[in-house]
Design an enzyme around this catalytic site. Structure first.
Site, PDB file in Angstrom:
ATOM      1  N   GLN A 180      26.725 -32.123  13.423  1.00  0.00           N
ATOM      2  CA  GLN A 180      26.136 -30.927  12.820  1.00  0.00           C
ATOM      3  C   GLN A 180      27.241 -30.009  12.302  1.00  0.00           C
ATOM      4  O   GLN A 180      28.147 -29.632  13.043  1.00  0.00           O
ATOM      5  CB  GLN A 180      25.262 -30.198  13.859  1.00  0.00           C
ATOM      6  CG  GLN A 180      24.520 -28.992  13.327  1.00  0.00           C
ATOM      7  CD  GLN A 180      23.448 -29.357  12.287  1.00  0.00           C
ATOM      8  OE1 GLN A 180      22.720 -30.339  12.427  1.00  0.00           O
ATOM      9  NE2 GLN A 180      23.366 -28.556  11.229  1.00  0.00           N
ATOM     10  N   ASP A 218      24.585 -39.045   7.183  1.00  0.00           N
ATOM     11  CA  ASP A 218      24.711 -37.816   6.391  1.00  0.00           C
ATOM     12  C   ASP A 218      25.398 -38.093   5.050  1.00  0.00           C
ATOM     13  O   ASP A 218      25.460 -37.216   4.193  1.00  0.00           O
ATOM     14  CB  ASP A 218      25.546 -36.795   7.185  1.00  0.00           C
ATOM     15  CG  ASP A 218      24.792 -35.510   7.444  1.00  0.00           C
ATOM     16  OD1 ASP A 218      23.663 -35.384   6.939  1.00  0.00           O
ATOM     17  OD2 ASP A 218      25.348 -34.632   8.128  1.00  0.00           O
ATOM     18  N   LYS A 240      15.730 -32.048  14.611  1.00  0.00           N
ATOM     19  CA  LYS A 240      16.130 -33.435  14.329  1.00  0.00           C
ATOM     20  C   LYS A 240      15.801 -34.328  15.519  1.00  0.00           C
ATOM     21  O   LYS A 240      15.255 -35.423  15.357  1.00  0.00           O
ATOM     22  CB  LYS A 240      17.632 -33.494  14.000  1.00  0.00           C
ATOM     23  CG  LYS A 240      17.938 -32.947  12.610  1.00  0.00           C
ATOM     24  CD  LYS A 240      19.413 -32.753  12.345  1.00  0.00           C
ATOM     25  CE  LYS A 240      19.586 -32.019  11.007  1.00  0.00           C
ATOM     26  NZ  LYS A 240      20.958 -31.616  10.717  1.00  0.00           N
TER      27      LYS A 240
END
Ligand code: NDP
Length: 300
Positions: free
Chosen positions: A101, A124, A57
């Site tokens: 994460q 997200d 990422k």
């Protein structure tokens, strides 16, 4: 549509194109806003798979010309410290997207951390506000994996209106938002899960099958309607065969058996997987535009 493909949907190629489009739109934003779009990634602990995901990422964020803020915290980080970091990122103007994460180490309250993320920076798409916006059909940020699946479907099929779709799986990350997106495109949607009866018969009726179950090759070739379009989200590692160090990666669909029945299918690897990070970059760019009061970038 990918001209080279017959019935294989090349997610790797599509994702590369999307990352390129995002990268091409960054300079205009930077010019207007006086700064590059910024994505903050928070990793707690040293889970090897998460380390790899975060590494990719960060690399792809920088390759797209965006600012990457990396926060790697030790595995014994306490809830208060993590929450303080999220609050700090919420108030940092240089940060347009915040990605924590998952999964977090088990001593941490994951939902409490997600709940704290500013919904306008929720790249997200997992906060209750983002989830609610999606359900209500109002503008917000959509989870990256289902967003990527939807882009592949629309690229292949164009108008999805009136199609019968089945989503296998009902997770917050994939199944539920996928079902919402299909509904928003006027599909008739069935959401199946571990208690669904007569699963094969239900899959057989669908024009679109999205499999997000996490069970290696569960969907067999003869479960699929002739001409169906299949999006395989599952990533499963098989036991290593003799002579192999690592087992093969396979999806939730028996790819070889499915291919003759379908009009299009995503392979694993090389299908949905690459779309997830590309959509993360896309969401960061979109969040940056909205936060700066600019119109959404075109064609993304
Ligand atoms: P979860 O484990 O959170 O959810 C799995 C879902 O599948 C649940 O809703 C579960 O039902 C359902 N399920 C389990 N067994 C069956 C069965 N036998 N029949 C029907 N439904 C079943 O997984 P995720 O949604 O997070 O991920 C799904 C898969 O997608 C995994 O392989 C994951 O690795 C992959 N993935 C890939 C990504 C990518 O970038 N390509 C990103 C995210 C995930 P119930 O709710 O009843 O338990």
């Amino acid at each position: 549509m990918n001209a080279a493909a017959s019935n294989i949907i090349d997610g790797k190629d599509f994702a590369a194109g999307l990352r390129e489009k995002v990268g091409a739109a960054v300079p205009a934003f930077t010019e207007s806003a006086g700064r590059a779009p910024g994505l903050a990634v928070v990793l707690v602990g040293d889970d090897p798979a998460s380390q790899i995901y975060v590494g990719s990422k960060v690399k792809m964020t920088r390759a797209a010309g965006m600012e990457s803020f990396e926060h790697r915290l030790p595995a014994d980080t306490q809830q208060e410290a993590l929450e303080a970091l999220v609050k700090q990122l919420n108030s940092d103007d240089a940060v347009d997207g915040i990605l924590v994460q998952l999964p977090l180490p088990s001593h941490l309250d994951q939902q409490a951390v997600i709940d704290l993320i500013d919904p306008d920076k929720d790249v997200d798409g997992l906060t209750p506000t983002s989830t609610g916006r999606l359900a209500l059909g109002i503008e917000g940020l959509v989870p990256c994996t289902p967003l990527g699946c939807m882009m592949l479907l629309k690229d292949r099929l164009g108008d999805l209106s009136g199609k019968d779709a089945i989503v296998l799986g009902r997770s917050i990350l994939v199944g539920k938002p996928m079902a919402q997106l299909l509904l928003a495109e006027n599909c008739t949607v069935t959401v199946a899960h571990s208690r669904t009866r007569d699963l094969k018969e239900r899959v057989c009726e669908a024009d679109i099958v999205v499999a997000a179950v996490g069970r290696a090759e569960m969907v067999k070739g003869d479960w699929l309607k002739q001409g169906a379009v299949v999006i395989d989200v599952g990533i499963n590692r098989l036991e290593p065969a003799e002579g192999e160090k690592k087992g093969r990666l396979v999806g939730d669909v028996d790819y070889a058996a499915a291919t003759p029945h379908v009009s299009a299918i995503t392979p694993v690897p090389g299908g949905v997987g690459p779309m997830t990070i590309a959509c993360l970059l896309r969401n960061t760019l979109v969040a940056a535009h909205r936060r700066a009061g600019l119109a959404d970038p075109e064609g993304l």
